[in-house]
Design an enzyme around this catalytic site. Structure first.
Site, PDB file in Angstrom:
ATOM      1  N   CYS A   2     -18.238 -15.053 -10.592  1.00 39.98           N
ATOM      2  CA  CYS A   2     -17.593 -16.308 -10.928  1.00 39.98           C
ATOM      3  C   CYS A   2     -18.277 -17.411 -10.352  1.00 39.98           C
ATOM      4  CB  CYS A   2     -16.149 -16.290 -10.721  1.00 39.98           C
ATOM      5  SG  CYS A   2     -15.173 -17.612 -11.834  1.00 39.98           S
ATOM      6  N   GLU A  25     -14.262  -7.225 -10.296  1.00 39.72           N
ATOM      7  CA  GLU A  25     -13.238  -6.542  -9.228  1.00 39.72           C
ATOM      8  C   GLU A  25     -11.746  -6.336  -9.574  1.00 39.72           C
ATOM      9  OE1 GLU A  25     -14.343  -9.713  -9.196  1.00 39.72           O
ATOM     10  OE2 GLU A  25     -13.209 -11.151  -7.876  1.00 39.72           O
ATOM     11  N   HIS A  65     -14.339 -11.756 -13.075  1.00 36.53           N
ATOM     12  CA  HIS A  65     -14.064 -11.055 -12.079  1.00 36.53           C
ATOM     13  C   HIS A  65     -14.029  -9.459 -12.354  1.00 36.53           C
ATOM     14  CE1 HIS A  65     -13.280 -14.533  -9.594  1.00 36.53           C
ATOM     15  NE2 HIS A  65     -13.016 -15.003 -10.793  1.00 36.53           N
ATOM     16  N   LYS A  73      14.487   1.027  18.602  1.00 32.70           N
ATOM     17  CA  LYS A  73      15.315  -0.212  18.522  1.00 32.70           C
ATOM     18  C   LYS A  73      14.897  -0.974  17.568  1.00 32.70           C
ATOM     19  CE  LYS A  73      17.933  -0.835  21.773  1.00 32.70           C
ATOM     20  NZ  LYS A  73      19.260   0.317  22.067  1.00 32.70           N
ATOM     21  N   PRO A  74      13.686  -1.814  17.313  1.00 30.55           N
ATOM     22  CA  PRO A  74      13.408  -2.666  16.171  1.00 30.55           C
ATOM     23  C   PRO A  74      13.900  -2.135  14.816  1.00 30.55           C
ATOM     24  CG  PRO A  74      11.762  -2.469  17.732  1.00 30.55           C
ATOM     25  CD  PRO A  74      12.550  -1.512  18.178  1.00 30.55           C
ATOM     26  N   LEU A 120       0.731  -1.349   0.024  1.00 30.42           N
ATOM     27  CA  LEU A 120       0.027   0.114  -0.145  1.00 30.42           C
ATOM     28  C   LEU A 120       0.952   1.439   0.004  1.00 30.42           C
ATOM     29  CD1 LEU A 120      -2.997   0.240   0.242  1.00 30.42           C
ATOM     30  CD2 LEU A 120      -2.871   0.330   2.443  1.00 30.42           C
ATOM     31  N   ASP A 140      -0.952  -7.466  -3.934  1.00 31.20           N
ATOM     32  CA  ASP A 140      -0.306  -6.021  -3.782  1.00 31.20           C
ATOM     33  C   ASP A 140      -0.622  -5.530  -5.227  1.00 31.20           C
ATOM     34  OD1 ASP A 140       0.228  -5.236  -1.267  1.00 31.20           O
ATOM     35  OD2 ASP A 140       2.231  -6.629  -1.301  1.00 31.20           O
TER      36      ASP A 140
HETATM   37  N1  GLN Z   1     -14.504 -22.730  -9.200  1.00 34.55           N
HETATM   38  C1  GLN Z   1     -15.094 -22.239 -10.172  1.00 34.55           C
HETATM   39  C2  GLN Z   1     -14.544 -22.592 -11.417  1.00 34.55           C
HETATM   40  O1  GLN Z   1     -13.337 -22.977 -11.599  1.00 34.55           O
HETATM   41  C3  GLN Z   1     -15.458 -20.786  -9.877  1.00 34.55           C
HETATM   42  C4  GLN Z   1     -13.948 -20.097  -9.977  1.00 34.55           C
HETATM   43  C5  GLN Z   1     -13.956 -18.680  -9.382  1.00 34.55           C
HETATM   44  O2  GLN Z   1     -14.732 -18.337  -8.933  1.00 34.55           O
HETATM   45  N2  GLN Z   1     -12.972 -17.944  -9.685  1.00 34.55           N
HETATM   46  O3  GLN Z   1     -15.046 -22.543 -12.705  1.00 34.55           O
END
Ligand code: GLN
Length: 555
Positions: free
Chosen positions: A379, A507, A505, A189-190, A18, A70
């Site tokens: 997913c 996100e 995904h 000290k650390p 971060l 990260d």
């Molecule tokens: N386990 C599921 C798959 O492999 C979903 C994978 C996940 O959610 N990234 O399709």
């Protein structure tokens, strides 16, 4: 080209990633082109096969690399778009050195940590800088100074500094300055010992980032400066942030970090423009109202397991001038009742692997569908929503995924064709960016405002298209597919205000100033439903921290 190396001292979990990312934000705001990379000393080739308990979330890049979380901070805090070259593990280093040895590339030589391993590490720093797209490379070294396995990386850096010249390098050491209650004192000290460890290896930090609960007073700063041989203004306080991680760049700027680094690197830059960042932080800190989102997953005690999801919710909520009350629910606890979902304004089911908690997740999807609560399934979340609909609406009582029941007679979710011959677990899923064609006239089209999008994937199983028509007639719409139409990428329910699932995904592509459309749509729907708890936000209209709507950045 300039280089910043970020090492960590005393303990792990200091937020080095971060801190590195925040420095990236600051340098970019001074119009410098910045790229970040992470070196991880563990022997896994990548974190892809590690359990979230061990390692937190696996962050997926456009090119399909499964990387350390990260890198998620790096992409969210800066404009850089990373590739597999930006995350190097000891496992990768040894794998390629040994492959070279077998090929005979070192013929006649004894292959050793110095120079062969260190050369390869230096090469990876060079590779990025040679692209000539950046002014500064920030390299974070995972682990803690003093760990045996980190030594080759530190030795490589020592040599590298010699090669490029110390005027082009800043070593930044992130360390802990603990407060000892009994003595009413912050202890230096650390940090002194951790810096001594670095010096033993031949590295002298020029900047100390001091993680601390209490302000560093003048005496402490002077002591750290004197005994660690850094200038006093290079003792930077990084106190635990009060509200949000997005405050970190602002607090480091207030401590003068960006100016200091530019001075050390002999860089002339304009003053940073942090106005938009500040506005975003103000919105996160002081939203008009709050909305309660239930996240139903497996690793609810590990905050890092769903990191990018929590961040994406924050981004989307801020763009709707709203804060998130997270209600983290262990999926297994929903197996025999859905009472915990009663006060949720929205339900989100993250990705995952394996059968633990699946029936609880199915119950959560059912609850959201039946009660018309906005739902976002990511997913695995999309897959359980599919199973739920097949079972409870289409009357396919045995519907399941072959991931949980290999011999299910109703495989509404089944293994991707391309996965059938795959035996190795590492880096073998359908990974990285793939295009999705969105079906016209769907909610998905409205949310995205587009008919083709690209998103990051990490899965082995998919919707079984032989069930498409049967489920469609009952209101389950495949609203996005792969361009050839064979793989379902997005689903939604016709008779629901916001019930969306995606095979990918989203996100991994959300940023503070660019919240992802699916998250934004989700939060919007939660707010529109107005079933959440009464607004309990600070929402003091006179608060000086409140940003007038008109001033907000266009999202
Ligand atoms: N386990 C599921 C798959 O492999 C979903 C994978 C996940 O959610 N990234 O399709």
């Amino acid at each position: 080209m300039k280089y910043i190396f970020v090492t960590g001292g005393v303990v792990s979990s200091l937020g080095k990633g971060l801190t590195a990312a925040s420095l990236g934000t600051l340098l970019e705001s001074r119009r410098l082109r910045v790229v970040l990379q992470k070196f991880d000393p563990y022997l896994n080739v990548d974190p892809g096969t590690m359990n979230p308990f061990q390692h937190g979330e696996v962050y997926v890049l456009n090119d399909g690399a499964e990387t350390d979380l990260d890198l998620g901070h790096y992409e969210r805090f800066t404009n850089c778009v990373l590739t597999r070259h930006n995350n190097l593990t000891s496992g990768q280093v040894y794998e390629s050195v040994i492959l070279k040895e077998r090929r005979g590339d070192y013929l006649g030589k004894t292959v050793q940590v110095i120079p062969h391993v260190t050369d390869l590490i230096k090469h990876r720093i060079r590779e990025i800088s040679d692209e000539n797209k950046y002014d500064i490379v920030i390299t974070e070294i995972g682990g803690t100074t003093g760990d045996i396995e980190g030594l080759p990386f530190l030795e490589a850096i020592r040599q590298f500094i010699l090669e490029v010249g110390p005027q082009n390098v800043v070593n930044m050491h992130v360390t802990l300055v603990p407060y000892i209650k009994a003595a009413h004192e912050l202890k230096t000290k650390p940090t002194q010992q951790s810096v001594a460890k670095l010096r033993e290896i031949g590295l002298q930090p020029q900047v100390l980032i001091c993680r601390t609960e209490k302000p560093l007073d003048h005496d402490v700063r002077r002591k750290l400066s004197m005994f660690c041989s850094v200038s006093e203004k290079a003792v930077i306080e990084e106190r635990d942030v009060e509200h949000t991680i997005y405050e970190v760049p602002l607090t480091l700027h207030a401590e003068g970090l960006d100016q200091l680094v530019c001075d050390l690197l002999h860089l002339q830059t304009p003053e940073p423009d942090l106005a938009d960042w500040q506005k975003f932080v103000d919105r996160v800190v002081c939203p008009k109202r709050h909305v309660k989102i239930a996240v139903v997953g497996k690793y609810m005690d590990v905050r890092d397991a769903y990191k990018s999801i929590y961040e994406s919710l924050t981004h989307a909520a801020a763009s709707e001038d709203c804060g998130i009350d997270l209600k983290l629910i262990d999926a297994e606890s929903l197996e025999h009742g859905d009472g915990q979902l009663k006060d949720a304004a929205g339900v989100l089911i993250p990705g995952g692997f394996g059968g633990r908690g699946i029936e609880g997740k199915i119950n959560a999807a059912r609850y959201a569908r039946e009660h018309k609560i906005p739902f976002l399934g990511l997913c695995l979340g999309m897959q359980v929503a599919t199973i739920e609909f097949a079972r409870n609406v289409c009357g396919i009582g045995n519907a399941n995924s072959t991931e949980f029941d290999k011999n299910t007679v109703e495989p509404v979710i089944s293994l991707l064709e391309e996965q059938r011959g795959v035996r190795n677990k590492g880096a073998s899923m359908r990974l990285g960016t793939w295009p999705t064609k969105i079906v016209q006239g769907t909610l998905a089209e409205k949310i995205y405002g587009d008919t083709e999008v690209t998103e990051r994937h990490r899965h082995r199983y998919e919707f079984n298209m032989t069930y498409r028509d049967r489920m469609d007639t009952k209101g389950f719409v495949i609203s996005g597919t792969s361009p050839d139409g064979t793989l379902a990428e997005l689903i939604e329910l016709r008779d629901h205000p916001y019930f969306v699932g995606c095979q990918y995904h989203p996100e991994f592509q959300s940023k503070p100033n660019k919240p992802h459309a699916l998250f934004k749509g989700f939060i919007h729907a939660c707010l529109a439903r107005e079933l959440g708890p009464a607004p309990r936000a600070p929402a003091d209209p006179l608060s000086p921290r409140r940003v007038p709507e008109t001033e907000l950045v266009a999202q």
